[in-house]
Design an enzyme around this catalytic site. Sequence first.
Site, short mmCIF file in Angstrom:
data_model
loop_
_atom_site.label_atom_id
_atom_site.label_comp_id
_atom_site.label_asym_id
_atom_site.label_seq_id
_atom_site.Cartn_x
_atom_site.Cartn_y
_atom_site.Cartn_z
N LEU A 1 18.38 -14.30 26.78
CA LEU A 1 18.10 -13.55 25.54
C LEU A 1 17.26 -14.44 24.63
O LEU A 1 17.56 -15.63 24.48
CB LEU A 1 19.43 -13.20 24.87
CG LEU A 1 19.40 -12.72 23.42
CD1 LEU A 1 18.77 -11.33 23.33
CD2 LEU A 1 20.81 -12.68 22.84
N GLU B 1 11.02 -15.32 -0.40
CA GLU B 1 11.42 -14.97 -1.76
C GLU B 1 12.79 -15.56 -2.13
O GLU B 1 13.14 -15.66 -3.30
CB GLU B 1 11.48 -13.44 -1.93
CG GLU B 1 10.12 -12.77 -1.93
CD GLU B 1 9.41 -12.79 -0.58
OE1 GLU B 1 10.10 -12.63 0.46
OE2 GLU B 1 8.18 -12.99 -0.55
N HIS C 1 28.28 -15.94 2.61
CA HIS C 1 27.32 -16.44 3.61
C HIS C 1 28.05 -17.05 4.80
O HIS C 1 27.67 -16.86 5.95
CB HIS C 1 26.39 -17.48 2.98
CG HIS C 1 25.52 -16.91 1.89
ND1 HIS C 1 24.81 -15.74 2.05
CD2 HIS C 1 25.24 -17.34 0.63
CE1 HIS C 1 24.13 -15.47 0.93
NE2 HIS C 1 24.38 -16.43 0.05
N ARG D 1 16.27 -17.83 -5.71
CA ARG D 1 17.70 -17.81 -6.06
C ARG D 1 18.08 -19.10 -6.77
O ARG D 1 17.36 -20.10 -6.68
CB ARG D 1 18.54 -17.63 -4.79
CG ARG D 1 18.31 -16.28 -4.15
CD ARG D 1 19.30 -15.99 -3.04
NE ARG D 1 19.08 -14.65 -2.52
CZ ARG D 1 19.95 -13.94 -1.83
NH1 ARG D 1 21.13 -14.46 -1.52
NH2 ARG D 1 19.65 -12.74 -1.41
N SER E 1 14.34 -15.72 3.37
CA SER E 1 12.98 -15.22 3.15
C SER E 1 12.20 -16.15 2.23
O SER E 1 12.77 -16.99 1.52
CB SER E 1 13.03 -13.82 2.53
OG SER E 1 13.36 -13.90 1.16
N SER F 1 11.80 -5.03 2.73
CA SER F 1 11.98 -6.38 2.19
C SER F 1 11.16 -7.44 2.93
O SER F 1 11.67 -8.51 3.26
CB SER F 1 13.46 -6.78 2.19
OG SER F 1 14.20 -5.89 1.38
N ARG G 1 27.72 -9.28 -1.83
CA ARG G 1 28.61 -8.18 -2.21
C ARG G 1 29.95 -8.28 -1.48
O ARG G 1 30.99 -7.99 -2.04
CB ARG G 1 27.92 -6.83 -1.91
CG ARG G 1 26.94 -6.44 -3.00
CD ARG G 1 25.95 -5.41 -2.54
NE ARG G 1 24.89 -6.02 -1.73
CZ ARG G 1 23.94 -5.33 -1.12
NH1 ARG G 1 23.92 -4.02 -1.21
NH2 ARG G 1 23.00 -5.96 -0.45
N ASP H 1 21.97 -8.62 5.38
CA ASP H 1 22.15 -8.42 3.95
C ASP H 1 23.57 -7.97 3.61
O ASP H 1 24.20 -7.25 4.39
CB ASP H 1 21.15 -7.36 3.46
CG ASP H 1 20.83 -7.52 1.99
OD1 ASP H 1 21.33 -8.47 1.37
OD2 ASP H 1 20.07 -6.68 1.48
N ARG I 1 19.40 -2.40 9.40
CA ARG I 1 19.45 -2.82 8.00
C ARG I 1 20.87 -2.62 7.48
O ARG I 1 21.35 -1.49 7.40
CB ARG I 1 18.44 -1.96 7.21
CG ARG I 1 18.38 -2.22 5.73
CD ARG I 1 17.43 -3.34 5.39
NE ARG I 1 17.97 -4.12 4.31
CZ ARG I 1 17.24 -4.70 3.35
NH1 ARG I 1 15.94 -4.61 3.36
NH2 ARG I 1 17.82 -5.41 2.42
C1 IPE Z 1 22.48 -12.46 2.66
O1 IPE Z 1 22.97 -11.53 1.79
C2 IPE Z 1 21.03 -12.82 2.51
C3 IPE Z 1 20.72 -14.24 2.82
C4 IPE Z 1 21.24 -14.89 3.81
C5 IPE Z 1 19.77 -14.97 1.96
P1 IPE Z 1 22.75 -11.52 0.21
O2 IPE Z 1 23.02 -12.88 -0.34
O3 IPE Z 1 21.41 -10.97 -0.10
O4 IPE Z 1 23.89 -10.51 -0.25
P2 IPE Z 1 23.87 -9.47 -1.44
O5 IPE Z 1 22.60 -8.67 -1.33
O6 IPE Z 1 23.94 -10.26 -2.69
O7 IPE Z 1 25.09 -8.63 -1.20
MG MG Z 2 20.72 -9.11 -0.57
#
Ligand code: IPE
Ligand code: MG
Length: 218
Positions: A113, A49, A19, A53, A47, A174, A6, A2, A166
């Site tokens: 692994l 969810e 990403h 997006r 996810s 989540s 940001r 995550d 996390r």
């Molecule tokens: C990566 O971070 C999550 C996925 C790969 C879908 P986010 O896209 O959720 O980043 P923030 O929460 O907006 O910072």
């Molecule tokens: Mg996020």
Amino acid sequence: MDGNGRWARERWLPRAAGHRAGVAVLTPLIEAAGEAGVGALTLYAFSTENWGRPETEVDSLMALFLETAKGKVPELNERGARLRFVGRRGHLPEAVRAAVGEAEELTRNNDRLNVYIALNYGGRAELVDAARRMIEDGLTPEQVDEATFASYLYAPEVPEVDLVIRTSGELRISNFLLWQVAYAEFYVTDTLWPDFSPEEFRRAISSFAARSRRRGGV
Ligand code: IPE
Ligand code: MG
């Protein structure tokens, strides 16, 4: 994984750039996990969810997944990683499903692994899918105990999660591996995923190793 969005926003970049930066972390991290003797590493990539997006972001994530699979799967194969996917495959685009199948096939004999990619994964969906399959198999109520239930999860060969890392400072699960994290330890860091380093991964493992796990005992 995550904090990609940001990370991008802090740099006035589009979310897709975040990403992409997040993908660059994967190889050093997987290498560090192998060196540390980690048996199984699960990466939460997409996810159930995340379909909510904007379509452009979902499309860019799927495209990035395909591009990453093409580049990284042969490399991870050489590093001895066995790749497996957990989640609802049926809903994924055909090209993604094909890439998933090829990655699992290519790496199936590796044993350094185990890397699990949670893709179209939801903890509740996994529990529902397990219940559905138990019903399909005609199990009686008496046959359903914790061990049987666990054997119907997506990756029953993974005994349980020891440590959840996390990133981006969020204090929530989540919908991640709900069954498997029952006694997991948590390491929460404000670091955004694209900045997560092998050094911090090793710090997380040291923190985990120093804890006393009592599992309801004393
Ligand atoms: C990566 O971070 C999550 C996925 C790969 C879908 P986010 O896209 O959720 O980043 P923030 O929460 O907006 O910072
Ligand atoms: Mg996020």
